[in-house]
Motif scaffolding. Structure first.
Motif, PDB file in Angstrom:
ATOM      1  N   LYS A 177       0.837  -1.206   0.000  1.00 15.32           N
ATOM      2  CA  LYS A 177       0.000   0.000   0.000  1.00 15.32           C
ATOM      3  C   LYS A 177       0.872   1.256   0.000  1.00 15.32           C
ATOM      4  CE  LYS A 177      -3.697   0.029   2.515  1.00 15.32           C
ATOM      5  NZ  LYS A 177      -4.636  -0.077   3.661  1.00 15.32           N
ATOM      6  N   ARG A 178       1.614   1.432  -1.103  1.00 17.00           N
ATOM      7  CA  ARG A 178       2.477   2.600  -1.286  1.00 17.00           C
ATOM      8  C   ARG A 178       2.222   3.152  -2.687  1.00 17.00           C
ATOM      9  NH1 ARG A 178       6.202  -0.937   1.328  1.00 17.00           N
ATOM     10  NH2 ARG A 178       7.168  -1.469  -0.683  1.00 17.00           N
ATOM     11  N   PRO A 179       1.497   4.257  -2.806  1.00 17.77           N
ATOM     12  CA  PRO A 179       1.181   4.818  -4.127  1.00 17.77           C
ATOM     13  C   PRO A 179       2.433   5.116  -4.945  1.00 17.77           C
ATOM     14  CG  PRO A 179      -0.103   5.895  -2.405  1.00 17.77           C
ATOM     15  CD  PRO A 179       0.922   5.058  -1.712  1.00 17.77           C
ATOM     16  N   GLY A 180       2.308   4.875  -6.256  1.00 16.16           N
ATOM     17  CA  GLY A 180       3.405   5.207  -7.154  1.00 16.16           C
ATOM     18  C   GLY A 180       4.559   4.234  -7.136  1.00 16.16           C
ATOM     19  N   GLN A 181       4.379   3.055  -6.511  1.00 18.33           N
ATOM     20  CA  GLN A 181       5.452   2.061  -6.465  1.00 18.33           C
ATOM     21  C   GLN A 181       4.924   0.724  -6.992  1.00 18.33           C
ATOM     22  OE1 GLN A 181       7.703   1.854  -2.804  1.00 18.33           O
ATOM     23  NE2 GLN A 181       7.271   3.992  -2.310  1.00 18.33           N
ATOM     24  N   PRO A 182       4.779   0.585  -8.324  1.00 16.54           N
ATOM     25  CA  PRO A 182       4.274  -0.673  -8.895  1.00 16.54           C
ATOM     26  C   PRO A 182       5.215  -1.841  -8.649  1.00 16.54           C
ATOM     27  CG  PRO A 182       5.140   0.754 -10.619  1.00 16.54           C
ATOM     28  CD  PRO A 182       5.121   1.573  -9.356  1.00 16.54           C
ATOM     29  N   VAL A 183       4.636  -3.019  -8.578  1.00 15.98           N
ATOM     30  CA  VAL A 183       5.383  -4.249  -8.331  1.00 15.98           C
ATOM     31  C   VAL A 183       5.291  -5.133  -9.575  1.00 15.98           C
ATOM     32  CG1 VAL A 183       5.510  -6.342  -6.932  1.00 15.98           C
ATOM     33  CG2 VAL A 183       4.998  -4.149  -5.855  1.00 15.98           C
ATOM     34  N   ASP A 184       6.431  -5.634 -10.041  1.00 18.94           N
ATOM     35  CA  ASP A 184       6.437  -6.561 -11.170  1.00 18.94           C
ATOM     36  C   ASP A 184       5.948  -7.929 -10.702  1.00 18.94           C
ATOM     37  OD1 ASP A 184       7.454  -4.650 -12.908  1.00 18.94           O
ATOM     38  OD2 ASP A 184       9.539  -5.155 -12.424  1.00 18.94           O
ATOM     39  N   ILE A 185       5.046  -8.514 -11.496  1.00 20.59           N
ATOM     40  CA  ILE A 185       4.512  -9.833 -11.153  1.00 20.59           C
ATOM     41  C   ILE A 185       4.521 -10.716 -12.388  1.00 20.59           C
ATOM     42  CG2 ILE A 185       3.062  -9.004  -9.262  1.00 20.59           C
ATOM     43  CD1 ILE A 185       0.684  -9.048 -11.173  1.00 20.59           C
ATOM     44  N   LYS A 186       4.318 -12.001 -12.150  1.00 21.01           N
ATOM     45  CA  LYS A 186       4.280 -12.980 -13.230  1.00 21.01           C
ATOM     46  C   LYS A 186       2.890 -13.619 -13.246  1.00 21.01           C
ATOM     47  CE  LYS A 186       7.280 -16.142 -12.569  1.00 21.01           C
ATOM     48  NZ  LYS A 186       8.525 -16.910 -12.492  1.00 21.01           N
ATOM     49  N   LEU A 187       2.251 -13.642 -14.431  1.00 21.16           N
ATOM     50  CA  LEU A 187       0.910 -14.192 -14.569  1.00 21.16           C
ATOM     51  C   LEU A 187       0.923 -15.345 -15.563  1.00 21.16           C
ATOM     52  CD1 LEU A 187      -1.241 -10.924 -14.770  1.00 21.16           C
ATOM     53  CD2 LEU A 187      -0.682 -12.283 -12.748  1.00 21.16           C
ATOM     54  N   VAL A 188       0.045 -16.310 -15.339  1.00 19.37           N
ATOM     55  CA  VAL A 188      -0.140 -17.430 -16.265  1.00 19.37           C
ATOM     56  C   VAL A 188      -1.593 -17.441 -16.710  1.00 19.37           C
ATOM     57  CG1 VAL A 188       1.707 -18.837 -15.293  1.00 19.37           C
ATOM     58  CG2 VAL A 188      -0.598 -19.030 -14.348  1.00 19.37           C
ATOM     59  N   SER A 201       0.363 -20.058 -21.203  1.00 15.09           N
ATOM     60  CA  SER A 201       1.371 -19.032 -21.447  1.00 15.09           C
ATOM     61  C   SER A 201       1.667 -18.265 -20.172  1.00 15.09           C
ATOM     62  CB  SER A 201       0.909 -18.067 -22.553  1.00 15.09           C
ATOM     63  OG  SER A 201      -0.306 -17.424 -22.190  1.00 15.09           O
ATOM     64  N   VAL A 202       2.846 -17.649 -20.147  1.00 15.66           N
ATOM     65  CA  VAL A 202       3.298 -16.830 -19.031  1.00 15.66           C
ATOM     66  C   VAL A 202       3.572 -15.432 -19.561  1.00 15.66           C
ATOM     67  CG1 VAL A 202       5.012 -16.577 -17.194  1.00 15.66           C
ATOM     68  CG2 VAL A 202       4.405 -18.859 -18.018  1.00 15.66           C
ATOM     69  N   PHE A 203       3.154 -14.412 -18.842  1.00 19.67           N
ATOM     70  CA  PHE A 203       3.459 -13.049 -19.269  1.00 19.67           C
ATOM     71  C   PHE A 203       3.711 -12.164 -18.059  1.00 19.67           C
ATOM     72  CE2 PHE A 203      -1.117 -13.350 -18.856  1.00 19.67           C
ATOM     73  CZ  PHE A 203      -1.530 -12.133 -18.314  1.00 19.67           C
ATOM     74  N   LYS A 204       4.456 -11.096 -18.320  1.00 20.07           N
ATOM     75  CA  LYS A 204       4.802 -10.160 -17.265  1.00 20.07           C
ATOM     76  C   LYS A 204       3.707  -9.129 -17.085  1.00 20.07           C
ATOM     77  CE  LYS A 204       9.810 -10.511 -18.001  1.00 20.07           C
ATOM     78  NZ  LYS A 204      11.045  -9.745 -18.359  1.00 20.07           N
ATOM     79  N   ALA A 205       3.563  -8.660 -15.869  1.00 23.52           N
ATOM     80  CA  ALA A 205       2.575  -7.633 -15.555  1.00 23.52           C
ATOM     81  C   ALA A 205       3.082  -6.842 -14.363  1.00 23.52           C
ATOM     82  CB  ALA A 205       1.222  -8.265 -15.253  1.00 23.52           C
ATOM     83  N   GLU A 206       2.324  -5.834 -13.999  1.00 24.21           N
ATOM     84  CA  GLU A 206       2.637  -5.075 -12.798  1.00 24.21           C
ATOM     85  C   GLU A 206       1.348  -4.665 -12.115  1.00 24.21           C
ATOM     86  OE1 GLU A 206       4.931  -1.700 -14.130  1.00 24.21           O
ATOM     87  OE2 GLU A 206       3.136  -0.446 -14.303  1.00 24.21           O
ATOM     88  N   VAL A 207       1.418  -4.522 -10.808  1.00 24.61           N
ATOM     89  CA  VAL A 207       0.259  -4.100 -10.031  1.00 24.61           C
ATOM     90  C   VAL A 207       0.703  -2.983  -9.099  1.00 24.61           C
ATOM     91  CG1 VAL A 207       0.673  -5.946  -8.331  1.00 24.61           C
ATOM     92  CG2 VAL A 207      -1.574  -4.857  -8.459  1.00 24.61           C
TER      93      VAL A 207
END
Length: 271
Positions: A177-188, A201-207
């Motif tokens: 819970k820190r605005p302006g600090q996106p986190v890289d994640i991995k999604l399938v 498939s696997v792809f990169k995302a951010e939240v």
């Protein structure tokens, strides 16, 4: 005209399993009675292997969107259960178009670990020949349907991307819970089928955590935390979460009119 992006994302996922039409159970062939010697009564009843579960919440999501002059709708009634090993969520996906006599109905069952993190997903009823079963472990992501299966090796944390509010909740909660600090994640995800089986498939995302809000649900005002999920080849999604991890609203970030809302909610016990 093309369907709205968010509705299309939902509908395509449902149509991947559109073979999940309810079927009448087959009758078992009758057998002639046979004379059997009486057996001694068992000393004790065998313990049930399935974990006991208790209903702790229920609700319904709703989305209405227009593709030109055609109104399209998506509804999802759901029930949350507490089990001895975590949680289960039963969902029913309902997709329909104005003027069409047919709707797509998909049964979905999610198995969640403590903390509401998914470990198994079943799409389609037990009577459906096209039922899809996916499992998530730290070592691999695996899906099976129609006697065929596929798996991809995994390492580290990852999430299953599917237009289920409960799966999107688990993705959003990856961000601090820190605005302006996106986190890289991995999604399938499962993106289709071929002769070998499910196409995974696997792809990169951010939240990222966006901020706070207050959402009205069934006449009550509920504090919400807002998150945004961005990934390759999927629409950016904004999610409003309650403190317990329940999705209160979610929408296509580029199309505010495409918003799925929790229109009914009843909490029966803490979770």
């Amino acid at each position: 005209m093309r369907s709205p992006r968010w509705f299309s994302c939902l509908l395509v996922s449902a149509l991947l399993c559109s073979g999940s039409q309810a079927q009448s159970p087959r009758k078992r062939p009758s057998r002639k009675a046979a004379t059997v010697a009486p057996k001694a009564a068992p000393k004790a009843a065998a313990k049930a292997t399935a974990p006991l579960r208790t209903k702790i919440a229920e609700g319904r999501y709703e989305l209405r969107a227009h593709a030109g002059a055609v109104l399209q709708s998506w509804e999802e009634p759901w029930t949350l259960y507490k089990t001895t090993t975590g949680f289960e969520v039963e969902e029913l996906w309902k997709a329909s178009k104005q003027g069409s006599p047919n709707s797509v109905l998909i049964d979905v069952l999610l198995t969640l670990a403590p903390g509401l993190y998914p470990t198994q997903v079943r799409i389609g009823s037990d009577l459906s020949p096209a039922q899809l079963n996916c499992s998530m472990t730290m070592a691999e992501f695996r899906c099976a349907t129609q006697g065929r299966e596929a798996a991809i090796p995994m390492s580290g944390a990852y999430n299953f991307f599917l237009p289920s509010p409960w799966l999107l909740s688990s993705i959003a909660r990856r961000a601090p819970k820190r605005p302006g600090q996106p986190v890289d994640i991995k999604l399938v995800q499962m993106s289709g089928m071929n002769q070998q089986g499910p196409v995974l498939s696997v792809f990169k995302a951010e939240v990222a955590y966006v901020g706070e809000d207050v959402v009205e649900i069934s006449g009550s005002k509920v504090p919400a935390n807002i998150y945004e999920i961005r990934g390759q080849d999927v629409p950016a999604i904004i999610v409003w979460l309650s403190s317990e991890g329940v999705v209160l609203m979610m929408q296509d970030a580029a199309k505010p009119d495409q918003r799925m809302e929790l229109v009914e909610f009843k909490k029966l016990a803490a979770f």
